[in-house]
Design a protein around this motif. Structure first.
Motif, mmCIF file in Angstrom:
data_model
loop_
_atom_site.group_PDB
_atom_site.id
_atom_site.type_symbol
_atom_site.label_atom_id
_atom_site.label_comp_id
_atom_site.label_asym_id
_atom_site.label_seq_id
_atom_site.Cartn_x
_atom_site.Cartn_y
_atom_site.Cartn_z
ATOM 1 N N GLN A 46 40.867 31.681 42.121
ATOM 2 C CA GLN A 46 41.789 32.626 41.270
ATOM 3 C C GLN A 46 42.919 32.551 42.127
ATOM 4 N N ASP A 47 44.070 33.580 41.505
ATOM 5 C CA ASP A 47 45.346 33.897 41.933
ATOM 6 C C ASP A 47 44.978 35.476 41.888
ATOM 7 N N SER A 48 43.908 36.035 41.477
ATOM 8 C CA SER A 48 43.678 37.183 41.064
ATOM 9 C C SER A 48 42.305 37.639 40.783
ATOM 10 N N ILE A 49 41.568 38.612 41.454
ATOM 11 C CA ILE A 49 40.161 39.030 41.243
ATOM 12 C C ILE A 49 39.604 39.996 40.102
ATOM 13 N N THR A 50 38.890 40.075 39.542
ATOM 14 C CA THR A 50 38.587 41.427 38.811
ATOM 15 C C THR A 50 37.013 41.608 39.329
ATOM 16 N N SER A 51 37.315 43.235 39.189
ATOM 17 C CA SER A 51 36.194 43.892 39.649
ATOM 18 C C SER A 51 34.585 43.085 39.442
#
Length: 295
Positions: A178-183
């Motif tokens: 993934q390009d970014s992570i969420t909590s």
């Protein structure tokens, strides 16, 4: 004892002639004669005896010449050292910085500074933000690279960079794609975090708690390097500042936390620039180049 008279006396003995000493010192011959007479009157001894046209140094004069030469050399060294300190080419500087700023951005800057000013005695420590601020306040450190200090310490603070927290992942971890992570992506995972006194841990807890604290389990690790090695060994994920230098090609990546975006300002903390030596001020100016260095 007149310093100028000692300098004149040393030149007279070295040249073996008053006139040559006068030429070197750019004095009138009568001025040289007068200074030697005053020095003899002050000491109560004869430093020279006349032998025809020659001036011969007495035993007392020979001893004084030996001591005067050493003294004049020492004074010359003192003058040069004071001048070098005033110019920032000598002296001492003790400062501290937090990790990973110290290793990822400051190390090369400090190395370049030491190459340019090799006579500056430089001490660079690595410590926690709170400890650095307190030691700057107490005078143990000239300045520190840390988070903004508490107002009660009454320190000046010049922001340098804004740092964002991210998630360090093993390249084989599913989230690494993934390009970014969420909590919410952290649910059920083991999260490696620094000790409670670390500003990055404080930033993390401010961002993630209390609404999401039960999503995952935390493990405290006192070193970013150890966190790096544990993630590399495929144990857990790490909460670290986003630095490309902490990533390892083919094994580790760092992804931003999209829904939290925790940010902290890192800068230079000091008491009063007027109390700092020139070398410390020059080093502080050199460090400001990290504003342009990409993470």
């Amino acid at each position: 004892m007149d310093f100028r008279a000692l300098k004149t006396f040393e030149a007279c003995v070295r040249h073996g002639h008053f006139l040559k000493a006068a030429e070197e010192l750019q004095y009138a011959p009568s001025t040289v004669t007068l200074q030697i007479q005053r020095l003899e009157d002050d000491l109560g001894v004869s430093l020279f005896v006349r032998d025809g046209k020659r001036m011969i140094v007495t035993e007392a004069g020979r001893w004084l010449h030996h001591e005067a030469a050493a003294l004049l050399k020492s004074i010359g060294t003192m003058r040069q050292t004071v001048s070098d300190i005033a110019a920032g080419d000598s002296g001492s500087v003790r400062f501290a910085a937090i990790e990973p700023v110290a290793s990822q951005q400051l190390a090369s800057v400090v190395a370049d500074f030491c190459k340019i000013r090799p006579n500056v005695e430089l001490t660079m420590e690595v410590s926690g933000s709170r400890t650095i601020a307190e030691r700057v306040r107490s005078g143990e450190l000239e300045f520190g690279i840390c988070a903004a200090p508490p107002s009660n310490l009454m320190l000046e603070f010049e922001p340098l960079i804004e740092e964002r927290l991210g998630v360090m992942l093993n390249i084989n971890h599913p989230l690494a794609e993934q390009d970014s992570i969420t909590s919410n992506d952290l649910a059920g995972l083991t999260v490696l975090v620094k000790e409670p006194t670390c500003v990055y841990r404080e930033l993390w807890e401010t961002a993630i708690y209390p609404t999401r604290r039960n999503l995952f389990s935390c493990m405290e690790v006192g070193s970013f390097f150890v966190i790096q090695q544990m993630v590399k060994a495929e144990f857990g994920i790490g909460i670290v500042p986003i630095y490309s230098g902490l990533e390892q090609e083919g094994s580790l990546v760092i992804r931003p936390i999209a829904d939290l975006n925790p940010v902290i300002s890192i800068g230079i903390a000091y008491k009063d620039k007027h109390l700092l030596g020139k070398a410390a001020i020059l080093l502080m100016e050199a460090i400001k180049v990290i504003r342009e260095i990409p993470h």
